[in-house]
Write a protein that holds these residues in place. Structure first.
Motif, PDB file in Angstrom:
ATOM      1  N   ILE A  43      -3.522  -1.766   5.013  1.00 54.93           N
ATOM      2  CA  ILE A  43      -3.605  -0.361   5.426  1.00 54.93           C
ATOM      3  C   ILE A  43      -3.202   0.564   4.282  1.00 54.93           C
ATOM      4  O   ILE A  43      -3.821   1.609   4.057  1.00 54.93           O
ATOM      5  CB  ILE A  43      -2.706  -0.112   6.660  1.00 54.93           C
ATOM      6  CG1 ILE A  43      -3.259  -0.866   7.876  1.00 54.93           C
ATOM      7  CG2 ILE A  43      -2.609   1.378   6.962  1.00 54.93           C
ATOM      8  CD1 ILE A  43      -2.376  -0.760   9.100  1.00 54.93           C
TER       9      ILE A  43
ATOM     10  N   ASP B 218      -6.042   1.027   1.891  1.00 62.13           N
ATOM     11  CA  ASP B 218      -7.103   1.851   2.474  1.00 62.13           C
ATOM     12  C   ASP B 218      -6.757   3.333   2.421  1.00 62.13           C
ATOM     13  O   ASP B 218      -7.629   4.179   2.208  1.00 62.13           O
ATOM     14  CB  ASP B 218      -7.363   1.441   3.927  1.00 62.13           C
ATOM     15  CG  ASP B 218      -8.021   0.066   4.037  1.00 62.13           C
ATOM     16  OD1 ASP B 218      -8.618  -0.369   3.037  1.00 62.13           O
ATOM     17  OD2 ASP B 218      -7.895  -0.556   5.107  1.00 62.13           O
ATOM     18  N   ARG B 219      -5.482   3.669   2.596  1.00 61.65           N
ATOM     19  CA  ARG B 219      -5.072   5.072   2.672  1.00 61.65           C
ATOM     20  C   ARG B 219      -4.751   5.683   1.301  1.00 61.65           C
ATOM     21  O   ARG B 219      -4.673   6.904   1.184  1.00 61.65           O
ATOM     22  CB  ARG B 219      -3.854   5.209   3.587  1.00 61.65           C
ATOM     23  CG  ARG B 219      -4.114   4.769   5.019  1.00 61.65           C
ATOM     24  CD  ARG B 219      -5.130   5.652   5.715  1.00 61.65           C
ATOM     25  NE  ARG B 219      -5.408   5.192   7.054  1.00 61.65           N
ATOM     26  CZ  ARG B 219      -4.697   5.516   8.130  1.00 61.65           C
ATOM     27  NH1 ARG B 219      -3.658   6.321   7.996  1.00 61.65           N
ATOM     28  NH2 ARG B 219      -5.012   5.046   9.303  1.00 61.65           N
TER      29      ARG B 219
END
Length: 289
Positions: free
Chosen positions: A74, A77-78
């Motif tokens: 995550i 991805d961010r």
């Protein structure tokens, strides 16, 4: 104490040469600061003896704890800066790409990412035969140059007991390091040269410096290489109400002095004589003599 910064709108105008010469012949109690932390060269001309070295920690960078990471991805991805990469079958952070925003730490469901201070430079205090010197080195690829300039100025103030003048060699351009240098100063001496780009950058620099309410003085280096453009610079200064405190001729003695690692004013030459006259005019305008 009068606080004076020697600055330029572009690199290569001879700013550090002028700053070192003024430091050499100032004749008043002074403290020196090299605020060009990306390429600090004042020490090369003043032969300082280093007294202290201190780590400079700028913005925080992310670090991923591999024992807590559950490999969800995550954070990668961010991350908008591509700072989180896959290496050796695990997520890790590239410090040079991390902008310290903290998004990765915020979104990590396992609390595996934390923000930590990052060493990105060093701050030095030194002594020269012309006064104490505060200077620094920003590591290649590091940010926060403006913050490091502020820290250098703080060290200079701490070394300034009994000084009538704080003389700072500033950075070229109009970016964050220049803004940090000019902030809190009483005056700036802008070193320019007879070139189209130099005239353009002089005008930009004057616009920025005026925002800080400092007095602005101008010196034209190598003025005789293009006397038509030199006249344009003088016309611009007259129009803008700027004081031209002097003009320095092209002089091979300057190159010889820089190669020898000493201020050009340690000898006799046309440039040295011009710098002595500039000192008289500038210091008179500042009320130092």
């Amino acid at each position: 104490m009068i606080r004076l910064a020697v600055v330029s709108g572009k690199g290569g105008t001879g700013k550090t040469m002028v700053a070192a010469a003024l430091a050499d012949i100032s004749g008043v109690p002074q403290v020196l600061a090299d605020c060009d932390v990306d390429a600090a060269n004042l020490a090369l001309l003043l032969a300082p003896r280093q007294l202290t070295t201190e780590e400079f920690r700028g913005m925080e960078v992310a670090r991923i704890d591999p024992d807590l990471c559950r490999d969800c991805g995550i954070c990668a991805d961010r991350c908008r800066f591509g700072a989180i990469v896959r290496r050796d079958d695990a997520w890790t952070v590239e410090p040079l790409h991390c902008e310290g925003c903290g998004v990765c730490a915020y979104v990590c469901p396992m609390g595996a990412v934390r923000m930590e201070p990052h060493v990105c430079g060093e701050i030095y205090t030194s002594v020269t035969d012309r006064g104490n010197l505060a200077h620094a080195r920003l590591f290649p690829g590091s940010g926060n140059s403006g913050l490091l300039v502020t820290e250098v100025k703080k060290r200079a103030v701490a070394l300034s007991e009994g000084a009538d003048l704080m003389l700072a060699d500033g950075p070229p351009g109009i970016g964050c390091p220049l803004i940090a240098t000019v902030s809190g100063m009483d005056a700036v001496l802008v070193v320019t040269e007879p070139g189209i780009s130099a005239l353009h950058d002089l005008a930009r620099l004057v616009t920025v410096c005026r925002r800080f309410g400092v007095r602005i003085f101008v010196v034209i280096n190598r003025f005789d290489l293009a006397e038509d453009i030199c006249r344009e610079i003088e016309d611009y200064c007259a129009k803008e109400g700027l004081t031209v405190v002097g003009k320095i001729p092209f002089d091979p003695a300057v190159v010889a002095a820089v190669r020898a690692g000493r201020p050009v004013t340690r000898g006799d030459s046309p440039a040295a004589e011009a710098l002595r006259e500039i000192r008289e005019s500038l210091f008179s305008g500042l009320g130092l003599i």
